[in-house]
Design a protein around this motif. Sequence first.
Motif, PDB file in Angstrom:
ATOM      1  N   THR A 184      15.886  42.839  11.174  1.00  0.00           N
ATOM      2  CA  THR A 184      17.115  42.225  11.677  1.00  0.00           C
ATOM      3  C   THR A 184      17.688  42.986  12.868  1.00  0.00           C
ATOM      4  OG1 THR A 184      18.574  43.487  10.186  1.00  0.00           O
ATOM      5  CG2 THR A 184      17.659  41.417   9.344  1.00  0.00           C
ATOM      6  N   ALA A 185      17.002  44.058  13.294  1.00  0.00           N
ATOM      7  CA  ALA A 185      17.562  44.936  14.326  1.00  0.00           C
ATOM      8  C   ALA A 185      17.728  44.225  15.666  1.00  0.00           C
ATOM      9  CB  ALA A 185      16.684  46.173  14.493  1.00  0.00           C
ATOM     10  N   LEU A 186      16.781  43.356  16.033  1.00  0.00           N
ATOM     11  CA  LEU A 186      16.887  42.665  17.316  1.00  0.00           C
ATOM     12  C   LEU A 186      18.113  41.765  17.344  1.00  0.00           C
ATOM     13  CD1 LEU A 186      15.884  41.888  20.100  1.00  0.00           C
ATOM     14  CD2 LEU A 186      14.314  40.264  19.022  1.00  0.00           C
TER      15      LEU A 186
ATOM     16  N   ARG B 156      23.236  57.764  26.000  1.00  0.00           N
ATOM     17  CA  ARG B 156      22.819  56.690  26.904  1.00  0.00           C
ATOM     18  C   ARG B 156      22.515  55.398  26.170  1.00  0.00           C
ATOM     19  NH1 ARG B 156      22.987  53.165  29.352  1.00  0.00           N
ATOM     20  NH2 ARG B 156      21.856  52.460  31.215  1.00  0.00           N
ATOM     21  N   ALA B 157      22.197  55.462  24.894  1.00  0.00           N
ATOM     22  CA  ALA B 157      21.804  54.267  24.153  1.00  0.00           C
ATOM     23  C   ALA B 157      22.332  54.338  22.728  1.00  0.00           C
ATOM     24  CB  ALA B 157      20.287  54.116  24.137  1.00  0.00           C
ATOM     25  N   GLU B 158      22.546  53.166  22.156  1.00  0.00           N
ATOM     26  CA  GLU B 158      22.810  53.053  20.729  1.00  0.00           C
ATOM     27  C   GLU B 158      21.500  52.726  20.029  1.00  0.00           C
ATOM     28  OE1 GLU B 158      26.379  51.093  19.036  1.00  0.00           O
ATOM     29  OE2 GLU B 158      26.782  50.492  21.111  1.00  0.00           O
ATOM     30  N   VAL B 159      21.207  53.466  18.968  1.00  0.00           N
ATOM     31  CA  VAL B 159      19.998  53.220  18.189  1.00  0.00           C
ATOM     32  C   VAL B 159      20.344  52.277  17.043  1.00  0.00           C
ATOM     33  CG1 VAL B 159      18.188  54.266  16.777  1.00  0.00           C
ATOM     34  CG2 VAL B 159      19.023  55.441  18.836  1.00  0.00           C
ATOM     35  N   VAL B 160      19.576  51.196  16.950  1.00  0.00           N
ATOM     36  CA  VAL B 160      19.837  50.143  15.970  1.00  0.00           C
ATOM     37  C   VAL B 160      18.583  49.959  15.117  1.00  0.00           C
ATOM     38  CG1 VAL B 160      20.486  47.718  15.636  1.00  0.00           C
ATOM     39  CG2 VAL B 160      21.364  48.985  17.628  1.00  0.00           C
ATOM     40  N   GLY B 161      18.736  50.021  13.794  1.00  0.00           N
ATOM     41  CA  GLY B 161      17.589  49.786  12.925  1.00  0.00           C
ATOM     42  C   GLY B 161      17.520  50.782  11.792  1.00  0.00           C
TER      43      GLY B 161
END
Length: 303
Positions: A289-291, A232-237
Amino acid sequence: MTSTTTPPALDTAAVIDSIADLVSEHYVFPDAARQLADLLRRRSAEGSYRAESAEELAEAVTADLRSVNGDLHLGVKYHEVPVPPEQGAATLTAIRRRFDESLGGVARVELLDGGVAVLELAPLLFPLDWAAQPLAAALSVVAPARALILDLRRVVGGDPNTVAFVCGYLLDGRTHLNTMLSRQGDVAEQYWTPPFVPGARFGGSKPVYVLTSGNTFSGGEELSYDLQQLGRAEVVGETTRGGAHPREGWTVHPHLELSVPIARAVNPVSGTNWEGTGVRPDVPCDADTALDRALALATARLA
């Protein structure tokens, strides 16, 4: 005439015996529980816990409790203010204070360019009977957005019921998220998204990006992991800390609280959890920088 309060005496041997008994009886992994109880009693008999204060004892015992399998939910926490003797009361008191100081855990709601909404939750996913109202309001506000960035970089814990509540706004239909197995291997509880949520749903089709950091822990990890495993989502960070076991707390001294994991989580998709490994991002990058990275991904997808 000035009166002073004398701190309660620290009977180290009695405290260690109490901790060893509780770990042996309640820790979700029986073999490790016996090993840890033996370790604590042996080190106590050897005089290894000659701590000058309750705070120093908490640090020493926590290091030993985590020496076998690195379980970050297992440990002894020092409280400067004396805590109630009832089971779980110390944690609940501290959590309520943080709830009152943090707008119920909703740290930020903002609409960025291109119809991308940011919802930041921090510092905890608070108990649902407290947090339902602020979370429902925030999730309803972002529902019309074209894409959602869910910022969990500062979430360090939470309630599985609250995780399910948040997921209910981001998924269509009831969805099985997690199963808790007891020490005996029996199903202790299952968590599903609720059949109804107050307000408007974001829904299960528009893009969702979850931001994580090396500090994201426990309930924040579960929310990240559940959404990731469901696709459902991509995890970024960054990879998260790696604590998956639900815990209970016991007061073992007026200033000391023992935290013991009493169950283990099993995700219905992966068949396992994030204990010890953390939630690994789909898009690895520095947390700070994830946002920007997620916003670029959302903008490109929407275009």
